[in-house]
Design a protein around this motif. Structure first.
Motif, PDB file in Angstrom:
ATOM      1  N   ILE A  75      28.682 -11.395  42.411  1.00  0.00           N
ATOM      2  CA  ILE A  75      27.297 -11.383  42.168  1.00  0.00           C
ATOM      3  C   ILE A  75      26.639 -12.703  42.423  1.00  0.00           C
ATOM      4  O   ILE A  75      25.318 -12.650  43.207  1.00  0.00           O
ATOM      5  CB  ILE A  75      26.881 -10.813  41.000  1.00  0.00           C
ATOM      6  CG1 ILE A  75      27.280  -9.385  40.740  1.00  0.00           C
ATOM      7  CG2 ILE A  75      25.334 -10.919  40.680  1.00  0.00           C
ATOM      8  CD1 ILE A  75      27.231  -8.757  39.239  1.00  0.00           C
ATOM      9  N   GLY A  76      26.940 -13.707  41.915  1.00  0.00           N
ATOM     10  CA  GLY A  76      26.164 -15.066  41.936  1.00  0.00           C
ATOM     11  C   GLY A  76      26.401 -15.517  43.540  1.00  0.00           C
ATOM     12  O   GLY A  76      25.349 -15.968  44.060  1.00  0.00           O
ATOM     13  N   GLY A  77      27.513 -15.101  44.396  1.00  0.00           N
ATOM     14  CA  GLY A  77      27.621 -15.685  45.663  1.00  0.00           C
ATOM     15  C   GLY A  77      26.686 -15.008  46.405  1.00  0.00           C
ATOM     16  O   GLY A  77      26.196 -15.325  47.489  1.00  0.00           O
ATOM     17  N   ILE A  78      26.726 -13.713  46.131  1.00  0.00           N
ATOM     18  CA  ILE A  78      25.635 -12.789  46.955  1.00  0.00           C
ATOM     19  C   ILE A  78      24.211 -13.136  46.936  1.00  0.00           C
ATOM     20  O   ILE A  78      23.600 -13.450  47.741  1.00  0.00           O
ATOM     21  CB  ILE A  78      25.810 -11.383  46.549  1.00  0.00           C
ATOM     22  CG1 ILE A  78      27.228 -10.871  47.206  1.00  0.00           C
ATOM     23  CG2 ILE A  78      24.837 -10.523  47.328  1.00  0.00           C
ATOM     24  CD1 ILE A  78      27.446  -9.491  46.407  1.00  0.00           C
ATOM     25  N   LEU A  79      23.844 -13.475  45.597  1.00  0.00           N
ATOM     26  CA  LEU A  79      22.565 -13.972  45.394  1.00  0.00           C
ATOM     27  C   LEU A  79      22.125 -15.188  46.088  1.00  0.00           C
ATOM     28  O   LEU A  79      21.056 -15.499  46.797  1.00  0.00           O
ATOM     29  CB  LEU A  79      22.109 -14.137  43.809  1.00  0.00           C
ATOM     30  CG  LEU A  79      21.919 -12.991  42.939  1.00  0.00           C
ATOM     31  CD1 LEU A  79      22.196 -13.298  41.580  1.00  0.00           C
ATOM     32  CD2 LEU A  79      20.917 -12.058  43.249  1.00  0.00           C
ATOM     33  N   GLN A  80      23.152 -15.953  46.033  1.00  0.00           N
ATOM     34  CA  GLN A  80      23.022 -17.669  46.595  1.00  0.00           C
ATOM     35  C   GLN A  80      22.831 -17.413  48.354  1.00  0.00           C
ATOM     36  O   GLN A  80      22.124 -18.046  48.950  1.00  0.00           O
ATOM     37  CB  GLN A  80      24.260 -18.254  46.354  1.00  0.00           C
ATOM     38  CG  GLN A  80      24.091 -19.642  46.929  1.00  0.00           C
ATOM     39  CD  GLN A  80      25.165 -20.608  46.514  1.00  0.00           C
ATOM     40  OE1 GLN A  80      26.104 -20.294  45.519  1.00  0.00           O
ATOM     41  NE2 GLN A  80      25.109 -21.778  46.959  1.00  0.00           N
ATOM     42  N   LEU A  81      23.616 -16.188  48.982  1.00  0.00           N
ATOM     43  CA  LEU A  81      23.664 -16.224  50.134  1.00  0.00           C
ATOM     44  C   LEU A  81      22.511 -15.683  50.628  1.00  0.00           C
ATOM     45  O   LEU A  81      21.744 -15.893  51.705  1.00  0.00           O
ATOM     46  CB  LEU A  81      24.918 -15.255  50.541  1.00  0.00           C
ATOM     47  CG  LEU A  81      25.093 -14.445  51.874  1.00  0.00           C
ATOM     48  CD1 LEU A  81      25.204 -15.673  52.884  1.00  0.00           C
ATOM     49  CD2 LEU A  81      26.153 -13.519  52.097  1.00  0.00           C
ATOM     50  N   ILE A  82      21.950 -14.470  49.894  1.00  0.00           N
ATOM     51  CA  ILE A  82      20.724 -13.956  50.524  1.00  0.00           C
ATOM     52  C   ILE A  82      19.279 -14.414  50.055  1.00  0.00           C
ATOM     53  O   ILE A  82      18.236 -14.093  50.854  1.00  0.00           O
ATOM     54  CB  ILE A  82      20.573 -12.418  49.848  1.00  0.00           C
ATOM     55  CG1 ILE A  82      20.627 -12.282  48.532  1.00  0.00           C
ATOM     56  CG2 ILE A  82      22.094 -11.720  50.404  1.00  0.00           C
ATOM     57  CD1 ILE A  82      20.375 -10.880  48.008  1.00  0.00           C
ATOM     58  N   GLU A  83      19.675 -15.337  49.218  1.00  0.00           N
ATOM     59  CA  GLU A  83      18.015 -15.909  48.642  1.00  0.00           C
ATOM     60  C   GLU A  83      17.268 -16.373  50.239  1.00  0.00           C
ATOM     61  O   GLU A  83      16.091 -16.383  50.179  1.00  0.00           O
ATOM     62  CB  GLU A  83      18.600 -17.034  47.639  1.00  0.00           C
ATOM     63  CG  GLU A  83      17.079 -17.731  47.039  1.00  0.00           C
ATOM     64  CD  GLU A  83      16.471 -18.671  47.742  1.00  0.00           C
ATOM     65  OE1 GLU A  83      15.254 -18.885  47.506  1.00  0.00           O
ATOM     66  OE2 GLU A  83      17.168 -19.425  48.445  1.00  0.00           O
ATOM     67  N   PRO A  84      18.107 -17.267  50.925  1.00  0.00           N
ATOM     68  CA  PRO A  84      16.966 -18.012  51.872  1.00  0.00           C
ATOM     69  C   PRO A  84      16.432 -16.884  53.021  1.00  0.00           C
ATOM     70  O   PRO A  84      15.636 -17.175  53.588  1.00  0.00           O
ATOM     71  CB  PRO A  84      17.941 -18.979  52.686  1.00  0.00           C
ATOM     72  CG  PRO A  84      19.239 -19.399  51.911  1.00  0.00           C
ATOM     73  CD  PRO A  84      19.374 -17.919  50.839  1.00  0.00           C
ATOM     74  N   PHE A  85      17.413 -15.756  53.055  1.00  0.00           N
ATOM     75  CA  PHE A  85      16.468 -14.641  53.928  1.00  0.00           C
ATOM     76  C   PHE A  85      15.486 -13.955  53.387  1.00  0.00           C
ATOM     77  O   PHE A  85      14.908 -13.449  53.850  1.00  0.00           O
ATOM     78  CB  PHE A  85      18.029 -13.775  54.548  1.00  0.00           C
ATOM     79  CG  PHE A  85      18.902 -14.575  55.116  1.00  0.00           C
ATOM     80  CD1 PHE A  85      18.857 -14.841  56.639  1.00  0.00           C
ATOM     81  CD2 PHE A  85      20.041 -15.239  54.428  1.00  0.00           C
ATOM     82  CE1 PHE A  85      19.858 -15.302  57.262  1.00  0.00           C
ATOM     83  CE2 PHE A  85      21.097 -15.643  55.211  1.00  0.00           C
ATOM     84  CZ  PHE A  85      21.051 -16.006  56.642  1.00  0.00           C
TER      85      PHE A  85
END
Length: 446
Positions: free
Chosen positions: A309-319
């Motif tokens: 979950i944390g990795g997904i949040l970090q990945l999508i945040e800039p987009f």
């Protein structure tokens, strides 16, 4: 003769350009089953290989000769014997194999020498090199069966092959090898091709065979072809299949594809020789035509877990910040984590997507497809899309759709078509943001 119109030819030619760029200078080992040559597919095969060669691909060809050897034995009135899926090669069978190999090599070299106008071979200059590139050893006695002159590849002279293909020649290998004492051994095309691909660390190993590929349900001859198998999935499938005894058995070529990937070949393919242009279709189109086994040792493509979950949040945040993606909070992702697929490199999430099924409409929404800017252009987006398509098919869905405001061209290149928002399932239409005016793109799943 059918006319080729610019409005269809030009977009098609542009669509294959990325593959032309990607594979120029790469090394492919291409193996043609003897059954394909017996079926009259040699000229078409040679023409397609010549096109690959013209596109800058370095090529090693391996031909099979099972039916040709059998024909020679029948002509001599000599019985043939098999065990463990291998031919038992006595002295007569060895002579027949040598005759068949010599005849096939002659036919293949003659086919590459064609230059008739108005054919794919016009203006082609293809040099074919053959030689004693293989050292072999005997199969020996297995479970009490003496295989006599049947052999296994001991060593491939990769340096000599590499020198030949680096100067633009195509190397042609017959399924024959020789011991250091000069003894000849009858080999299998599959062993030669796999060993050569591993020795060269080839970019692709491609088998043109009687079978169309690996079916999603190997027990159902009508099920769809699984166009991409991760190496781990291929291993599990092979373990569940009976030992192969015929070239038409699913496991026959699959085990060689797995061995090649385990030996460092990134991708190995099983293609139907009776499909016109199978080689070109597999190399220069997104979906291909057969089954590709992919070594994913450098990354993990898998379904997500709560740890991601944390990795997904970090990945999508800039987009989300730049408006490419709709904002999703942590609670929403936690709730829907089972819908997500991720690509992980060395413990870091570099790509993700979610599939939300609408079973009553036999469709599903692919949402939040994201690939980190640091690895874009390396094919991760396509790999995620393929996995989502596999999940959708497994759920009984016949299509998937996306809503996008900025990336429609990427999806259209991969088989999606635009539809009106009214197409959406009723449950999704109620949540559609008419202010955002996202485009709706749909892809039918074969």
């Amino acid at each position: 003769m059918d006319l080729v119109f610019p409005h269809t030819f030009v977009p098609w030619f542009r669509s294959v350009a990325p593959y032309i760029h990607a594979y120029r200078g790469k090394t492919f080992v291409v193996a043609m089953a003897g059954e394909g040559i017996a079926a009259g597919r040699l000229n078409a095969f040679v023409q397609d290989v010549a096109i690959l060669h013209a596109m800058g691909i370095k090529l090693v060809l391996v031909h099979g000769f099972r039916p040709q050897v059998s024909e020679q034995l029948r002509a001599k009135g000599h019985p043939e014997h098999f065990s463990h899926g291998l031919r038992i090669t006595d002295a007569v069978a060895l002579d027949c194999a040598q005759e068949a190999a010599g005849q096939l090599r002659f036919e293949i070299e003659a086919a590459f020498s064609q230059g008739l106008p108005n054919t794919p071979m016009a203006n082609a200059t293809v040099r074919v090199v053959s030689g004693n590139f293989l050292t072999a050893r005997p199969v020996g006695i297995v479970d009490g069966v003496n295989f006599l002159h049947s052999g296994i590849v001991r060593r491939v002279d990769a340096a000599a092959i590499r020198r030949a293909i680096d100067i633009g020649a195509i190397v042609l290998l017959s399924p024959f090898g020789f011991s250091p004492t000069g003894e000849a051994f009858n080999l299998t095309m599959e062993d030669v091709a796999t060993s050569t691909a591993i020795a060269l660390q080839a970019d692709k190993l491609m088998f043109l065979t009687e079978v169309p590929g690996v079916r999603e349900d190997p027990r159902d001859a009508e099920s769809a072809i699984d166009t991409e198998l991760a190496l781990a999935d291929a291993r599990r499938l092979l373990a569940a299949l009976p030992d192969p005894t015929q070239p038409t058995d699913t496991a026959f070529y699959l085990r060689h594809c797995i061995k090649a990937c385990e030996g460092g070949v990134e991708r190995s393919h099983i293609l139907p020789f009776n499909a016109d242009g199978a080689l070109l279709t597999e190399v220069y189109t997104h979906d291909g035509i057969g089954t590709m086994v992919v070594d994913e040792k450098l990354e993990s493509l898998r379904e997500a877990s709560s740890d991601d979950i944390g990795g997904i949040l970090q990945l999508i945040e800039p987009f989300e910040r730049d408006g490419t993606l709709v904002k999703r909070d942590r609670t929403e992702i936690e709730r829907d984590i089972d819908h997500y697929t991720v690509i992980e490199h060395d413990g870091v999430i570099f790509g993700c997507a979610a599939l939300y099924p609408y079973p009553e409409a036999h469709t599903g929404e692919m949402a939040a497809l994201t690939v980190s800017n640091s690895v874009q252009g390396q094919g991760d987006g396509e790999r995620i899309l393929k996995r989502v398509e596999q999940r959708a098919r497994a759920a009984g869905l016949t299509s998937i759709f996306v809503l996008t405001t900025r990336t429609m061209h990427w999806f259209i290149k991969r088989g999606f078509v635009q539809v009106d928002a009214d197409w959406l399932p009723e449950a999704r239409k109620r949540k559609y943001n008419w202010d955002r005016r996202s485009l709706v793109l749909v892809k039918k799943l074969a």
